[in-house]
Design a protein around this motif. Structure first.
Motif, PDB file in Angstrom:
ATOM      1  N   UNK A  12       5.475  26.342  14.556  1.00  0.00           N
ATOM      2  CA  UNK A  12       6.043  27.050  14.456  1.00  0.00           C
ATOM      3  C   UNK A  12       7.434  26.984  15.139  1.00  0.00           C
ATOM      4  N   UNK A  13       8.051  25.980  15.679  1.00  0.00           N
ATOM      5  CA  UNK A  13       9.455  25.270  16.177  1.00  0.00           C
ATOM      6  C   UNK A  13       9.239  24.196  15.559  1.00  0.00           C
ATOM      7  N   UNK A  47      21.053  33.262   4.982  1.00  0.00           N
ATOM      8  CA  UNK A  47      22.076  33.838   6.446  1.00  0.00           C
ATOM      9  C   UNK A  47      23.775  33.902   6.364  1.00  0.00           C
ATOM     10  N   UNK A  62      21.351  37.132   8.202  1.00  0.00           N
ATOM     11  CA  UNK A  62      21.500  37.689   9.845  1.00  0.00           C
ATOM     12  C   UNK A  62      21.824  38.426  10.278  1.00  0.00           C
ATOM     13  N   UNK A  99      18.050  40.042  10.129  1.00  0.00           N
ATOM     14  CA  UNK A  99      17.072  39.756  10.971  1.00  0.00           C
ATOM     15  C   UNK A  99      17.129  40.666  12.475  1.00  0.00           C
ATOM     16  N   UNK A 100      18.567  40.183  12.479  1.00  0.00           N
ATOM     17  CA  UNK A 100      18.326  40.429  13.854  1.00  0.00           C
ATOM     18  C   UNK A 100      18.326  42.179  14.350  1.00  0.00           C
ATOM     19  N   UNK A 138      14.536  42.202  14.287  1.00  0.00           N
ATOM     20  CA  UNK A 138      14.285  41.433  15.633  1.00  0.00           C
ATOM     21  C   UNK A 138      14.195  43.133  16.508  1.00  0.00           C
ATOM     22  N   UNK A 147      11.992  46.612  16.699  1.00  0.00           N
ATOM     23  CA  UNK A 147      10.789  46.558  17.242  1.00  0.00           C
ATOM     24  C   UNK A 147      11.267  46.567  18.553  1.00  0.00           C
ATOM     25  N   UNK A 163       4.492  38.651  10.149  1.00  0.00           N
ATOM     26  CA  UNK A 163       5.168  38.651  11.754  1.00  0.00           C
ATOM     27  C   UNK A 163       3.500  36.768  11.978  1.00  0.00           C
TER      28      UNK A 163
END
Lengths: 338, 338
Positions: B71-72, B150, B232, B235-236, B239, B242, B299
């Motif tokens: 994931x990273x 982005x 950008x 995506x912000x 989340x 959520x 997700x």
């Protein structure tokens, strides 16, 4: 504190603005003054109908203006071409030292432009930013900027962190705030070039208790006190919050209807409590941080309550000397590239 | 439909991913095939324990891989340096025409990079964008892009409008969608230069039912079906949604506690219903629109339910021929500056 209030700005002006000023009477200390900036006849009629005591009435002063900047006027043009508009005169009062705080629910862009032009920026501050308090389950989170500066430089975000921290300490009791930068992932490599540069500046600045990138969901998890972002993103999420909160309550009520009106009645007190906690009107105005004086920008839909609360926030800002703290900290901060 | 599922990607992989594949068995038509991409031993053990009928088992196929993208991991490096990773092999299957749909709950950046590199963009499409369905009181709203790109160009946003419209019609039944561009005010003069240019392109495009700027709050008011924005911002807010939804429910439960546990019990069925409606897992994955084939990005926290629903969405996309519609419309659209 001497507060200049734009009586002509906002969807519910002038009635709601004036009512907010009368409702603030109980908050005023004997030295406080409220300067009512706008149409003289309207204000005098309002004062006559206000039912304020003779003693309280002496704390209110009329500043007549003859022009109004509309909600849809082009900000920069309006500020230039309507010198006698209430927003301009209000900022002039702070510029001349005749008021400490300016409050308007009018055209936000015009308010930012007038404040920048007339009140100037504080020593060392590159660009002002608007800060708002977002209530969360874990406590208030300050977000800066929410619309003053839509294409900022990294240095501006670094200064927003310092300024918003000082504001959070003054109005929300947040000491040594944990500061995050809004981005699209926790890893350093995530984000736009501006975000990456701003992060490096903040990480290297001992005055900032920097915790790194913050994703949209982290704002609500109690891990951060101050979130900095560009004014474009900040403005969008501010209005998004309003929309999603209202939409969710609307959904809850609709679902409860199906369980019968008893369910709705039972839930209403709970909803009222939550609504009050999440209600932007309780937080009054949002300060334009970094200008020489205090300028509080209220929501266009502000009711009397929001104006009264903005006057209260104005008192808090003056008493705690936020601007002096900002000037001191900016002077001690590591200068960034402009 | 032949769907390639990345068994190794996601916080709950491989167990939840495999379970989602088994749960999707009932959705599969006799021609459908599920290609399980990942560690062979793990998948075979899963198949053995799956309790699928012998007939259903013939619809599942193992595609062994020996590498995993974490994931990273840095997306571009991982895609280049781990050719045998499940994400790469999954996209290779679509590239070679051996699968129609790719589904992964793994590293989003790697998924976007692998899909772009291997599946390429559809004819005429400049850049792919990720679209999500946001449930609102007034119905679903599609938002594109939420993180693939982005720093997009105006032309990319114009294409997002066309592609997200085709997707909305296919999966949410939205015909002739009203399209808005996310900005900070309704007036034409508001927004960044990119937003202003993109708005002009969309306004001039007859294929787009363009309604102009949309503010964050308007998304929840039933006035728009498709909202385009840079990845950008998108995506912000994704989340953010959520976080704020979870935070609000947390607040409601805490307030209800004060009215006693009876109040909590009474509210729980209502909350469950609303939660289901606002639950991203119900919408399965988010398509990376504009690549040659279907790629659904789930997700990272996906449970079995989200994977099952992504397989269902994959079927809808294939059946409705969204990509053919996209290619036709892009070919008829007015070319913008790149």
């Amino acid at each position: 504190m001497r507060v200049a209030v734009d009586v002509m700005g906002g969807d519910r002006a002038p009635a709601a603005i004036l009512q907010g000023c009368w409702d603030a009477a109980a908050l005023l200390t004997p030295d406080d003054r409220v300067l009512l900036v706008g149409d003289e006849l309207v204000i005098r009629a309002g004062l006559a109908a206000s039912e304020l005591s003779a003693e309280k009435l002496t704390q209110y002063q009329v500043i007549p203006t003859t022009q109004v900047i509309g909600m849809d006027d082009s900000p920069v043009e309006a500020v230039r071409n309507k010198p006698k508009a209430s927003i301009n005169v209000m900022c002039d009062l702070v510029k001349k030292g005749e008021a400490d705080v300016a409050i308007s629910a009018g055209n936000t862009g015009a308010c930012v432009a007038a404040a920048q032009l007339k009140m100037r920026t504080l020593p060392g501050v590159s660009r002002p930013g608007i800060a708002v308090v977002l209530p969360t389950f874990y406590g208030p989170v300050v977000i800066c900027d929410v619309g003053a500066n839509i294409t900022p430089q990294p240095r501006h975000l670094q200064q927003y962190a310092i300024m918003a921290g000082a504001y959070g300490a003054a109005v929300a009791g947040i000491e040594n705030p944990r500061v995050g930068i809004l981005s699209i992932g926790e890893e350093d490599a995530k984000g736009t070039e501006m975000v990456k540069e701003a992060r490096a500046l903040m990480r290297d600045e001992p005055l900032i208790n920097f915790i790194g990138n913050i994703e949209g969901r982290d704002i609500f998890k109690g891990v951060v006190d101050v979130v900095v972002c560009d004014g474009f993103v900040g403005n969008i999420i501010l209005k998004f919050t309003e929309g999603i909160t209202e939409g969710l309550f609307q959904t809850i009520l609709a679902e409860l209807q199906e369980f019968g009106s008893g369910a709705v009645d039972q839930f209403k007190p709970v909803m009222k409590k939550i609504y009050a906690k999440h209600d932007w009107q309780e937080y009054g105005g949002a300060p334009l941080l970094g200008v020489g004086g205090y300028c509080l920008i209220c929501h266009g839909r502000s009711e009397a309550r929001a104006i009264k609360n903005a006057i209260r926030v104005g008192q808090q800002l003056c008493r705690s000397g936020v601007n002096q703290k900002i000037v001191e900290r900016i002077a001690r901060s590591i200068p960034g590239r402009e």
